[in-house]
Each structure stands twice: as C-alpha cells, then as structure tokens.
Design a protein around this motif. Structure first.
Motif, PDB file in Angstrom:
ATOM      1  N   ILE A 154       0.845  -1.205   0.000  1.00 44.94           N
ATOM      2  CA  ILE A 154       0.000   0.000   0.000  1.00 44.94           C
ATOM      3  C   ILE A 154       0.877   1.251   0.000  1.00 44.94           C
ATOM      4  O   ILE A 154       0.664   2.184  -0.783  1.00 44.94           O
ATOM      5  N   ARG A 155       1.877   1.265   0.901  1.00 42.69           N
ATOM      6  CA  ARG A 155       2.744   2.439   1.007  1.00 42.69           C
ATOM      7  C   ARG A 155       3.516   2.682  -0.280  1.00 42.69           C
ATOM      8  O   ARG A 155       3.545   3.809  -0.805  1.00 42.69           O
ATOM      9  N   GLN A 156       4.103   1.620  -0.836  1.00 36.38           N
ATOM     10  CA  GLN A 156       4.948   1.783  -2.019  1.00 36.38           C
ATOM     11  C   GLN A 156       4.131   2.151  -3.259  1.00 36.38           C
ATOM     12  O   GLN A 156       4.546   2.995  -4.064  1.00 36.38           O
ATOM     13  N   LEU A 157       2.966   1.542  -3.416  1.00 31.49           N
ATOM     14  CA  LEU A 157       2.135   1.869  -4.573  1.00 31.49           C
ATOM     15  C   LEU A 157       1.551   3.267  -4.459  1.00 31.49           C
ATOM     16  O   LEU A 157       1.423   3.986  -5.458  1.00 31.49           O
ATOM     17  N   THR A 158       1.208   3.677  -3.242  1.00 29.73           N
ATOM     18  CA  THR A 158       0.698   5.034  -3.037  1.00 29.73           C
ATOM     19  C   THR A 158       1.786   6.061  -3.332  1.00 29.73           C
ATOM     20  O   THR A 158       1.527   7.093  -3.962  1.00 29.73           O
ATOM     21  N   GLU A 159       3.015   5.753  -2.902  1.00 26.51           N
ATOM     22  CA  GLU A 159       4.133   6.657  -3.186  1.00 26.51           C
ATOM     23  C   GLU A 159       4.408   6.750  -4.682  1.00 26.51           C
ATOM     24  O   GLU A 159       4.936   7.759  -5.159  1.00 26.51           O
ATOM     25  N   ALA A 160       4.021   5.694  -5.421  1.00 26.34           N
ATOM     26  CA  ALA A 160       4.184   5.699  -6.880  1.00 26.34           C
ATOM     27  C   ALA A 160       2.983   6.336  -7.583  1.00 26.34           C
ATOM     28  O   ALA A 160       2.813   6.196  -8.799  1.00 26.34           O
ATOM     29  N   SER A 161       2.121   7.015  -6.794  1.00 27.14           N
ATOM     30  CA  SER A 161       0.981   7.799  -7.297  1.00 27.14           C
ATOM     31  C   SER A 161      -0.210   6.951  -7.735  1.00 27.14           C
ATOM     32  O   SER A 161      -1.064   7.427  -8.472  1.00 27.14           O
ATOM     33  N   HIS A 162      -0.275   5.698  -7.266  1.00 22.33           N
ATOM     34  CA  HIS A 162      -1.437   4.871  -7.561  1.00 22.33           C
ATOM     35  C   HIS A 162      -2.482   5.020  -6.449  1.00 22.33           C
ATOM     36  O   HIS A 162      -2.143   5.320  -5.296  1.00 22.33           O
TER      37      HIS A 162
END
Length: 237
Positions: A18-26
């Motif tokens: 969740i954290r990594q995908l959110t940081e990738a703007s998803h």
C-alpha cells in the motif's frame, strides 16, 4: 496512475505494498480475504488486482476463478509459490501475469504498466459505438456511461457490459450461453453468475424479476431487454 486492489492477508506485506504503490501515485484499496475482494470488484472499478494465493478463506486459484466470473480486470498473481506447472495453470485460468515473492516495487510497477498497456490496447481495438436508446434508457458504450430517465446509473464494469450488450439487441431474447461467451468471455459457466448480475442490474433500474420493466427473463430460454410497455388505461401501476 492506476486504481489498484491489493488482496493480501499478510499485514506486513500488505502495508508495504500500500505504502509503495501510493508513493508511486497509484490509488490503492486493500483487503485480506477472497470474499472481501469479490465484494470490492463488484462495487468499485479497478485497473488492476494484485492477488496473493495464500488467503485464509479461499485459495487464490479459486478466488481467481470467481473473480473471472464477475470482472475482466487484469489480475497479477503475487505469491511465494514458484511451481512452473501452477504458474502455467493460473495463466490459463485467467491471470494476466505472475510474480514470485520477494519482489521489488519497481518490478511490480513495471509488470503493472505492461499489463495495463495490453489491457488498454485491447480496449482500443474496439471501434467507437453509437449511443443506444431504449425507452428512457441511454447507454454510451464509448464513454461507458448509462442513464435512466436522465439520471446517471452507477454500474460496475460487468453490469455495464451486460446492460450494453442487451440494449444493443432490444427485444431480442439472448441465450444465457451467448451472454457467457460475449459478456464474460467464457464458453461455459454457472447460470447463477448471470442471475446475480441481473438482480443487481434490475435493482439499479428500479425493477424486480416479479415486476420487470426493461429486463425480462424467459425461463429456460434467455434474457431480453425492451422498452417498458405503456400502462393501459384503467390498470393499476
């Protein structure tokens, strides 16, 4: 940016994704069970699903089969299992890609981008379609929008596909086998899948199976969509 559903029961892995995908703007939603995943895809539109196989309520392979019954959203399997025979089986069963844990978020996002390119290219192969009007129902296949008496309908992806397919053939009884082949892209399947989607669709059209307006089921034959009949003088609504 994509709308992503993460289906993962390991809280540590889930939080990291969740954290990594959110940081990738998803945009990310997440669940920990197969049944929760089915509810999510039935009520929200996603661009891609990241599916773990080791779920507590259903094995991920069964979850994939059920997901394919209600949506054609791209599915990437993310699991620690690395058996080649199982990978091949799941790809044949409808998975779009397969990642073996552990993997980096860069690897995952690259696979997501490739899957989304293929999905969007396939959608782009469809020629622009005319707006369909049946009674007070308007369906725009190109914009994937539908209205009833001028009010927008909030439909899931599969509900829209089913409505558009039937609306494009007003008054024609469509066999269930044809619905499975054309709407679900399956040569065989459970009739209950069609019944559930028809029930959801009827609810949004303000009707029931007992008192149909647009959607009519002919038992043992199929389903047709036609404009409501005008009420005869002196009859009750």
């Amino acid at each position: 940016m994509a709308s992503v559903l993460v289906v993962e029961d390991d809280q540590f892995v889930r939080s990291a994704l969740i954290r990594q995908l959110t940081e990738a703007s998803h945009t990310v939603r997440s669940v920990g069970t197969a049944l929760e995943a089915l509810r999510e895809v039935a009520h929200f539109r996603f661009d891609v699903v990241i599916l773990d196989l080791g779920l507590p309520d259903l094995d991920g392979s069964e979850a994939l089969k059920m997901l394919r019954g209600i949506t054609d959203v791209p599915v990437i399997i993310a699991t620690a299992r690395d058996d080649e025979a199982e990978i091949v089986r799941l790809l044949h069963a409808g998975a779009d890609d397969y990642l073996v844990k552990p993997f980096s978020v860069d690897h995952l996002t690259a696979r997501m981008a490739a899957v989304l390119r293929r999905s969007r290219a396939a959608a782009g192969e469809q020629p622009p379609s005319r707006v369909i009007r049946v009674g007070g129902l308007t369906v725009d296949p190109l914009r994937r929008q539908a209205e009833l008496d001028g009010a927008p309908l909030d439909l899931t992806r599969r509900e829209f596909d089913l409505l558009a397919f039937l609306a494009g053939r007003p008054g024609v009884v469509v066999p269930r086998k044809e619905l499975l082949a054309e709407v679900w892209q399956q040569s065989y399947g459970d009739d209950q899948t069609i019944d559930v989607h028809l029930s959801w669709l009827r609810r949004k059209l303000g009707e029931t199976a007992a008192r149909p307006r647009y959607l009519h089921t002919l038992r043992g034959v199929g389903v047709k969509l036609e404009p409501p009949r005008e009420q005869e003088p002196g009859t009750r609504p």
